[in-house]
Scaffold this motif. Sequence first.
Motif, PDB file in Angstrom:
ATOM      1  N   GLY A 272       6.717   0.969   5.717  1.00 23.07           N
ATOM      2  CA  GLY A 272       6.523  -0.478   5.742  1.00 23.07           C
ATOM      3  C   GLY A 272       7.824  -1.185   5.428  1.00 23.07           C
ATOM      4  O   GLY A 272       8.845  -0.557   5.065  1.00 23.07           O
ATOM      5  N   CYS A 273       7.785  -2.484   5.583  1.00 26.93           N
ATOM      6  CA  CYS A 273       8.965  -3.290   5.284  1.00 26.93           C
ATOM      7  C   CYS A 273       9.263  -3.246   3.785  1.00 26.93           C
ATOM      8  O   CYS A 273      10.409  -3.355   3.371  1.00 26.93           O
ATOM      9  N   GLN A 274       8.199  -3.064   2.983  1.00 25.05           N
ATOM     10  CA  GLN A 274       8.378  -3.120   1.534  1.00 25.05           C
ATOM     11  C   GLN A 274       9.380  -2.068   1.060  1.00 25.05           C
ATOM     12  O   GLN A 274      10.219  -2.340   0.212  1.00 25.05           O
TER      13      GLN A 274
ATOM     14  N   TYR B  60       8.557 -14.820  -0.725  1.00 23.83           N
ATOM     15  CA  TYR B  60       7.553 -13.754  -0.648  1.00 23.83           C
ATOM     16  C   TYR B  60       7.497 -12.957  -1.960  1.00 23.83           C
ATOM     17  O   TYR B  60       8.535 -12.526  -2.472  1.00 23.83           O
TER      18      TYR B  60
ATOM     19  N   TYR C 278      18.060 -12.954   0.909  1.00 21.21           N
ATOM     20  CA  TYR C 278      16.797 -12.559   1.548  1.00 21.21           C
ATOM     21  C   TYR C 278      16.117 -13.788   2.127  1.00 21.21           C
ATOM     22  O   TYR C 278      15.970 -14.799   1.420  1.00 21.21           O
TER      23      TYR C 278
ATOM     24  N   ILE D  76      13.050 -15.268   5.354  1.00 17.44           N
ATOM     25  CA  ILE D  76      12.081 -15.035   6.437  1.00 17.44           C
ATOM     26  C   ILE D  76      12.208 -16.245   7.360  1.00 17.44           C
ATOM     27  O   ILE D  76      11.536 -17.258   7.173  1.00 17.44           O
TER      28      ILE D  76
ATOM     29  N   ASN E 132       6.673 -16.750   4.864  1.00 16.16           N
ATOM     30  CA  ASN E 132       5.657 -16.534   3.845  1.00 16.16           C
ATOM     31  C   ASN E 132       6.329 -16.878   2.524  1.00 16.16           C
ATOM     32  O   ASN E 132       7.293 -16.210   2.151  1.00 16.16           O
TER      33      ASN E 132
ATOM     34  N   ASP F 208      13.846 -10.756   7.048  1.00 19.30           N
ATOM     35  CA  ASP F 208      12.491 -10.174   7.081  1.00 19.30           C
ATOM     36  C   ASP F 208      11.717 -10.885   8.191  1.00 19.30           C
ATOM     37  O   ASP F 208      11.680 -12.116   8.224  1.00 19.30           O
TER      38      ASP F 208
ATOM     39  N   PRO G 187       8.115 -10.301   9.704  1.00 26.14           N
ATOM     40  CA  PRO G 187       6.807  -9.730  10.069  1.00 26.14           C
ATOM     41  C   PRO G 187       5.993 -10.596  11.018  1.00 26.14           C
ATOM     42  O   PRO G 187       5.074 -10.107  11.658  1.00 26.14           O
ATOM     43  N   TYR G 188       6.323 -11.900  11.087  1.00 25.63           N
ATOM     44  CA  TYR G 188       5.439 -12.833  11.820  1.00 25.63           C
ATOM     45  C   TYR G 188       6.048 -13.358  13.118  1.00 25.63           C
ATOM     46  O   TYR G 188       5.435 -14.185  13.796  1.00 25.63           O
TER      47      TYR G 188
ATOM     48  N   THR H 245       8.536  -4.477  10.676  1.00 25.93           N
ATOM     49  CA  THR H 245       7.291  -3.836  10.247  1.00 25.93           C
ATOM     50  C   THR H 245       6.268  -3.857  11.382  1.00 25.93           C
ATOM     51  O   THR H 245       6.289  -4.764  12.215  1.00 25.93           O
TER      52      THR H 245
ATOM     53  N   SER I 276       3.065  -3.714  10.392  1.00 18.73           N
ATOM     54  CA  SER I 276       1.859  -4.047   9.618  1.00 18.73           C
ATOM     55  C   SER I 276       1.067  -5.190  10.227  1.00 18.73           C
ATOM     56  O   SER I 276      -0.149  -5.246  10.091  1.00 18.73           O
ATOM     57  N   LYS I 277       1.743  -6.158  10.825  1.00 18.94           N
ATOM     58  CA  LYS I 277       1.033  -7.320  11.363  1.00 18.94           C
ATOM     59  C   LYS I 277       0.833  -7.187  12.869  1.00 18.94           C
ATOM     60  O   LYS I 277      -0.160  -7.657  13.410  1.00 18.94           O
TER      61      LYS I 277
ATOM     62  N   ARG J 284       1.767   1.869   7.824  1.00 15.68           N
ATOM     63  CA  ARG J 284       2.887   1.955   6.867  1.00 15.68           C
ATOM     64  C   ARG J 284       4.180   2.384   7.567  1.00 15.68           C
ATOM     65  O   ARG J 284       4.871   3.318   7.111  1.00 15.68           O
TER      66      ARG J 284
HETATM   67  C1  LIG Z   1       7.349 -11.629   4.357  1.00 19.13           C
HETATM   68  C2  LIG Z   1       6.735 -10.276   4.252  1.00 19.13           C
HETATM   69  N1  LIG Z   1       7.502  -9.208   4.215  1.00 19.13           N
HETATM   70  C3  LIG Z   1       6.976  -7.983   4.122  1.00 19.13           C
HETATM   71  C4  LIG Z   1       5.609  -7.785   4.061  1.00 19.13           C
HETATM   72  C5  LIG Z   1       5.062  -6.409   3.855  1.00 19.13           C
HETATM   73  O1  LIG Z   1       5.229  -5.628   4.942  1.00 19.13           O
HETATM   74  P1  LIG Z   1       4.818  -4.105   4.967  1.00 19.13           P
HETATM   75  O2  LIG Z   1       3.326  -4.031   5.040  1.00 19.13           O
HETATM   76  O3  LIG Z   1       5.471  -3.635   6.197  1.00 19.13           O
HETATM   77  O4  LIG Z   1       5.342  -3.430   3.752  1.00 19.13           O
HETATM   78  C6  LIG Z   1       4.768  -8.879   4.109  1.00 19.13           C
HETATM   79  C7  LIG Z   1       3.319  -8.692   4.004  1.00 19.13           C
HETATM   80  O5  LIG Z   1       2.551  -9.562   3.765  1.00 19.13           O
HETATM   81  C8  LIG Z   1       5.332 -10.166   4.213  1.00 19.13           C
HETATM   82  O6  LIG Z   1       4.598 -11.279   4.253  1.00 19.13           O
END
Ligand SMILES: Cc1ncc(COP(=O)(O)O)c(C=O)c1O
Length: 414
Positions: A94-96, A121, A168, A170, A175, A203, A205-206, A233, A235-236, A243
Amino acid sequence: MAFLSEIAMDNPSAISFASGAPAEACFELERWLKVIPRFQHDIAAARNIDAMAAGRMLGQYGRTSGLINDLIAENLLKDYGVECTPDRVIVTNGCQEALLMCLQTLCASEDDVVLARNPTYIGVTGAAALSGIRLYPLESNADESVASSFRRAVLALTLQGKRPRAFYLIPDFDNPTGDVLSVLDRRAVLAVAAEYGVVILEDNPYGMFRFEGSLIPPLAALDSSGTVIFLGTYSKTLCPAVRVGCAALPETLFGAVSGRLALAKKLRERKSFLSVTTSQINQALVGGILLEEAGSLARIVEPARRFYQTNRDVMLQSILAAFDDDRSLVKWNVPSGGFFLSMELPFSFGKDDMMECVATHGVIAMPMSFFALDGSQQNLVRLSFSNVTPEEITSGVERFARYVRDRLNTVAGF
Ligand SMILES: Cc1ncc(COP(=O)(O)O)c(C=O)c1O
């Protein structure tokens, strides 16, 4: 997260605008799981081994930097316009994980600081706190550009003897705010980063959930100085359970290939101790989908994009209807994509207010102060429209509007 699920469990009939999770209705798990054999056969042919050996190979630990780097590099180009070679991609859990690895690697000494927009975030706030890294908030002044406040922050920190190492942000459908950074702002931020040698952690994700307007290139696509690490990521666009995410490094780090190679080595070393590797089975799933879709998730994402757009529209219409008698009571933005809308209330709204609101009015709204780095954002809430039905949105907004009025009446009654 634990606090949110506790609230939801204690109030099962409440409507929640708190969770930023994607809508399960958009997951096509049955179909997606079937693509793993496709990937297995593909890799068997590429490596000149039989399918059984390829299947067993998927069960192994695998390379620290990943298995599907070529497919991710192709995907970043097709879906985001970000040029990257497979050797510059590190596949992450995941991005995390990408975020954590980058923060820890870039901030090796006590004086190293990361900058972030404010609010930001929670995942980056948590990752920095966990790593003992200071996160420095950019002042959010409506009259000042992001680049200008970035420059001021860099200068102020340098005067204090600190080293601003990374910024950092987005830039697409942020978010928690839902905002988008304009192309002019992006170019100005890149110029400041290049001037002061600050790495940008972008970052995104959206980015594929755009409802209107045309695509603004990611910072990584505009970067000509080697300043941006793009954090991706699935994830979305697919689902969080895969993951699978990535860190995509620039060709040079501030002009030096050696700088990028050294950074990549440190990131791989760190990852090898954080998680050893990213599950090759999960990578085979993502890789199989990318093979089937010829490198772009645009087709798969389209129903989800429309679903979120409908929800955004329903939320905007519901807000207009619910505050029809007095539109000046609250202010809100109109997000042009993503999962989140922000609303300004005529009073402060913190954790206790959130609890009271769910207990008395059956709706969960997220205090924006949860995302603040400095205790600000007291009058703002984040309303997420990603994991609710249109009916829930209408009813939830009505409930929230009633709460706002009841609260103002209570104050007026005193
Ligand atoms: C801005 C941002 N970065 C990263 C993530 C997490 O991503 P991942 O599920 O890939 O770890 C989220 C999830 O809500 C997010 O909003």
